[in-house]
Design a protein around this motif. Sequence first.
Motif, PDB file in Angstrom:
ATOM      1  N   GLU A   1       0.950   8.904  -6.531  1.00  0.00           N
ATOM      2  CA  GLU A   1       1.230  10.318  -6.287  1.00  0.00           C
ATOM      3  C   GLU A   1       2.241  10.889  -7.276  1.00  0.00           C
ATOM      4  OE1 GLU A   1       2.798  13.207  -2.642  1.00  0.00           O
ATOM      5  OE2 GLU A   1       2.106  11.168  -2.218  1.00  0.00           O
ATOM      6  N   THR A   2       3.155  10.044  -7.749  1.00  0.00           N
ATOM      7  CA  THR A   2       4.235  10.541  -8.608  1.00  0.00           C
ATOM      8  C   THR A   2       4.025  10.238 -10.085  1.00  0.00           C
ATOM      9  OG1 THR A   2       5.474   8.498  -8.152  1.00  0.00           O
ATOM     10  CG2 THR A   2       5.947  10.411  -6.772  1.00  0.00           C
ATOM     11  N   LEU A   3       3.112   9.307 -10.419  1.00  0.00           N
ATOM     12  CA  LEU A   3       2.861   8.977 -11.822  1.00  0.00           C
ATOM     13  C   LEU A   3       1.986  10.032 -12.487  1.00  0.00           C
ATOM     14  CD1 LEU A   3       2.059   5.134 -11.820  1.00  0.00           C
ATOM     15  CD2 LEU A   3       4.034   6.242 -12.875  1.00  0.00           C
ATOM     16  N   GLU A   4       2.168  10.188 -13.780  1.00  0.00           N
ATOM     17  CA  GLU A   4       1.259  11.005 -14.580  1.00  0.00           C
ATOM     18  C   GLU A   4       0.285  10.041 -15.256  1.00  0.00           C
ATOM     19  OE1 GLU A   4       1.017  14.230 -14.807  1.00  0.00           O
ATOM     20  OE2 GLU A   4       2.741  14.668 -13.497  1.00  0.00           O
ATOM     21  N   TYR A   5      -0.924   9.968 -14.744  1.00  0.00           N
ATOM     22  CA  TYR A   5      -1.887   9.013 -15.276  1.00  0.00           C
ATOM     23  C   TYR A   5      -3.206   9.693 -15.571  1.00  0.00           C
ATOM     24  CZ  TYR A   5      -3.801   8.996 -10.485  1.00  0.00           C
ATOM     25  OH  TYR A   5      -4.342   9.364  -9.279  1.00  0.00           O
ATOM     26  N   GLN A   6      -4.004   9.021 -16.412  1.00  0.00           N
ATOM     27  CA  GLN A   6      -5.359   9.483 -16.686  1.00  0.00           C
ATOM     28  C   GLN A   6      -6.366   8.640 -15.906  1.00  0.00           C
ATOM     29  OE1 GLN A   6      -6.245   9.750 -20.853  1.00  0.00           O
ATOM     30  NE2 GLN A   6      -8.238  10.704 -20.547  1.00  0.00           N
ATOM     31  N   ARG A   7      -6.311   7.313 -16.113  1.00  0.00           N
ATOM     32  CA  ARG A   7      -7.124   6.380 -15.331  1.00  0.00           C
ATOM     33  C   ARG A   7      -6.246   5.184 -14.987  1.00  0.00           C
ATOM     34  NH1 ARG A   7      -9.460  10.354 -16.165  1.00  0.00           N
ATOM     35  NH2 ARG A   7     -11.542  10.689 -17.062  1.00  0.00           N
ATOM     36  N   VAL A   8      -6.499   4.584 -13.830  1.00  0.00           N
ATOM     37  CA  VAL A   8      -5.694   3.446 -13.369  1.00  0.00           C
ATOM     38  C   VAL A   8      -6.628   2.302 -12.998  1.00  0.00           C
ATOM     39  CG1 VAL A   8      -4.005   2.623 -11.684  1.00  0.00           C
ATOM     40  CG2 VAL A   8      -3.900   4.984 -12.485  1.00  0.00           C
ATOM     41  N   LEU A   9      -6.261   1.088 -13.423  1.00  0.00           N
ATOM     42  CA  LEU A   9      -6.993  -0.119 -13.040  1.00  0.00           C
ATOM     43  C   LEU A   9      -6.062  -0.978 -12.191  1.00  0.00           C
ATOM     44  CD1 LEU A   9      -9.442  -1.988 -13.262  1.00  0.00           C
ATOM     45  CD2 LEU A   9      -8.505  -2.861 -15.417  1.00  0.00           C
TER      46      LEU A   9
ATOM     47  N   MET B   1       0.829  -1.204   0.000  1.00  0.00           N
ATOM     48  CA  MET B   1       0.000   0.000   0.000  1.00  0.00           C
ATOM     49  C   MET B   1       0.864   1.255   0.000  1.00  0.00           C
ATOM     50  SD  MET B   1      -2.816   1.530  -0.240  1.00  0.00           S
ATOM     51  CE  MET B   1      -3.756   0.022  -0.409  1.00  0.00           C
ATOM     52  N   GLN B   2       1.955   1.265   0.764  1.00  0.00           N
ATOM     53  CA  GLN B   2       2.854   2.405   0.740  1.00  0.00           C
ATOM     54  C   GLN B   2       3.416   2.623  -0.663  1.00  0.00           C
ATOM     55  OE1 GLN B   2       5.429   0.929   3.960  1.00  0.00           O
ATOM     56  NE2 GLN B   2       5.016   2.828   5.092  1.00  0.00           N
ATOM     57  N   ALA B   3       3.830   1.521  -1.288  1.00  0.00           N
ATOM     58  CA  ALA B   3       4.375   1.627  -2.638  1.00  0.00           C
ATOM     59  C   ALA B   3       3.319   2.120  -3.622  1.00  0.00           C
ATOM     60  CB  ALA B   3       4.923   0.273  -3.087  1.00  0.00           C
ATOM     61  N   LEU B   4       2.093   1.618  -3.480  1.00  0.00           N
ATOM     62  CA  LEU B   4       1.025   2.004  -4.395  1.00  0.00           C
ATOM     63  C   LEU B   4       0.712   3.494  -4.292  1.00  0.00           C
ATOM     64  CD1 LEU B   4      -1.165   1.160  -6.425  1.00  0.00           C
ATOM     65  CD2 LEU B   4      -2.656   0.660  -4.475  1.00  0.00           C
ATOM     66  N   THR B   5       0.576   4.000  -3.071  1.00  0.00           N
ATOM     67  CA  THR B   5       0.251   5.417  -2.913  1.00  0.00           C
ATOM     68  C   THR B   5       1.380   6.305  -3.428  1.00  0.00           C
ATOM     69  OG1 THR B   5       1.033   5.298  -0.615  1.00  0.00           O
ATOM     70  CG2 THR B   5      -1.339   5.063  -0.991  1.00  0.00           C
ATOM     71  N   ARG B   6       2.621   5.883  -3.239  1.00  0.00           N
ATOM     72  CA  ARG B   6       3.748   6.673  -3.757  1.00  0.00           C
ATOM     73  C   ARG B   6       3.743   6.710  -5.282  1.00  0.00           C
ATOM     74  NH1 ARG B   6       9.188   5.857  -0.021  1.00  0.00           N
ATOM     75  NH2 ARG B   6       8.213   6.410   1.969  1.00  0.00           N
TER      76      ARG B   6
END
Length: 613
Positions: free
Chosen positions: A248-256, A240-245
């Motif tokens: 927060e730092t990725l440039e995304y439009q939608r994530v699955l 979960m820590q890795a996912l939130t980081r």
Amino acid sequence: MSEVMTGQSFADLTLPAAVLKQLEKMNFTTPTPIQIQAIPALMAGANVLGEAQTGTGKTAAFGLPGLSLVDAKLRATQMLVVAPTRELAMQVAEAVAEFGQQIRGLEVATVYGGSAFGPQIKALRGGAQVVVGTPGRLLDLLKKGVLNLSALRLAVLDEADEMLNMGFIEDIETIMAAVPNTSQRALFSATMPPAIRKLAKTFLVNEAGEQPLNIQIAAQEKAKATIRQRAWQVRGLSKMQALTRLLETLEYQRVLIFVRTRSDTMEVTEQLQASGFKASPLSGDLNQAQREQTVSQLRSGRIEILVATDVVARGLDVPEITHVVNYDLPGDTESYVHRIGRTGRAGRSGEAILFYRAKERHLLRHYERLTNGTIEYFEVPNAQELSLHRQTKLQEQIMHTVAQGKLDEMTAIVEKMQADTELTALQIATALLAQHNQQRPLLVAEDPAPRKFAERAERADRNPRERRDRNERPERGPRDRRDANIEFDTYRIQVGRDHGARPQDIVGAIANEGEIDSRYIGQIQLFEGHSLVELPKGLPTAVVRILQRARVRQQQMAIELAPGEIITRSKPPRGDRPRGERPPFKGAPRARGARTERGGERGSEQRRSRRPQ
């Protein structure tokens, strides 16, 4: 529906006018390659063996010609579709019902385990022309004499390889044996293992001895070359820590985000929402209207992150999905291809991110071969990099606000504060920054050092000798699908041989109701009045409650943790050995009667081949 352009239209496939009218209403104009080949063949009376991945339009490939065979005035089962899971059965039934909306009098019934018999029996006795169901429940209804196949015109096995993996091969053989010789048959599968080919050879040859039309749609690996694949080894930080980081730092439009169970979809979603992300779950707990609403919100941007299970997300087509995160690795390599295919749609580029543990590293090599691509290894941002990112992001926001102007009122407030408090502008700005820092720290605490055992596990993954020194088994082969990295608890269920239960029945109920991949179901040991089954440690309470209500052979499982009971893996002292127990290893002496089976690994043919002669 697949986006592959073929130059043909559905009007060229001689489908009934009512079906064509509905397809036009649904804006379906261009058939996919498998539809171009399968639809005319089925309408011409041929049997079909289709090999194609999920997402290529298989449901329409058999659903549309199936509807052309149905006589809506005849109140009897005329089309039967067998699907491996409840979710897929519901998905197929909903699609067929929508295709047939313009056919007056058409009824579609969905039958599956874990649900009351009453409404399903009522639908069948009411004369539903199309029946879609899971193997176990269809077999029960056949034995009760409720499911009458005498008027059947088309029988379809959908996702046959998945049914093999879940141990349903014996049920499928029994169901297909009940199909009249005059009925057409179709089998669709993403892969063609030997057991499925044998099934096809047995049941797809017609009365005249003619072989089925074999349709093979090649996996679109080249299209997936636009998908960048990256992998992070779980260590130091939690998932979960890795996912939130990353988010927060990725440039995304939608994530699955793909997780293992429906309970996981809720847990991950809640933690993401608490961190300020616009996330929503997509699981079997939602009805069709709720799912459609969730997907609509994803497309519109009200939701930016979707957390889903494999089964529910199959067929999801949202071009705006730029990233797929494998929070939990899938149970098989084919599912991985289906997952990453949710991004990079409509000619766009996409990115697939994997979280893996040291013992799962070998799976990445399989993924690379299957996708004809390369997986890059990377590290999630550390505390220092995350701090710098947040500071830079805040600086950009401040500069953007200043560039927009219209700050006269705010300037007046700052000047008044200076006059009233004798504070400088720098002190005021620093205080405001400190308040912001309390909500989202601009200086993130240092990351903990990776644990020593994790580093050793990584070395052992590369060094077989060290793995042997740690008394670990080497990498498991394809005959053993259980994840070697999973720790199990033993559970007791109130279903046994006296109830007619078989290992595949238990696997099917757990996989369907708890949305637990069969890879995560361990040993199963049958006794007369109960059974023992291994499930992953820390099974969420919500999943346990669902399984407590689930039924096997009409008997409620009433599952409960059994910490004092151990499933036998080798020959115990005679007095402790359950009567009729079958040793779970090859070549061991076998007592009469009972058996210990691996959950969801192999079909009946493979189980028989292991029995001592």
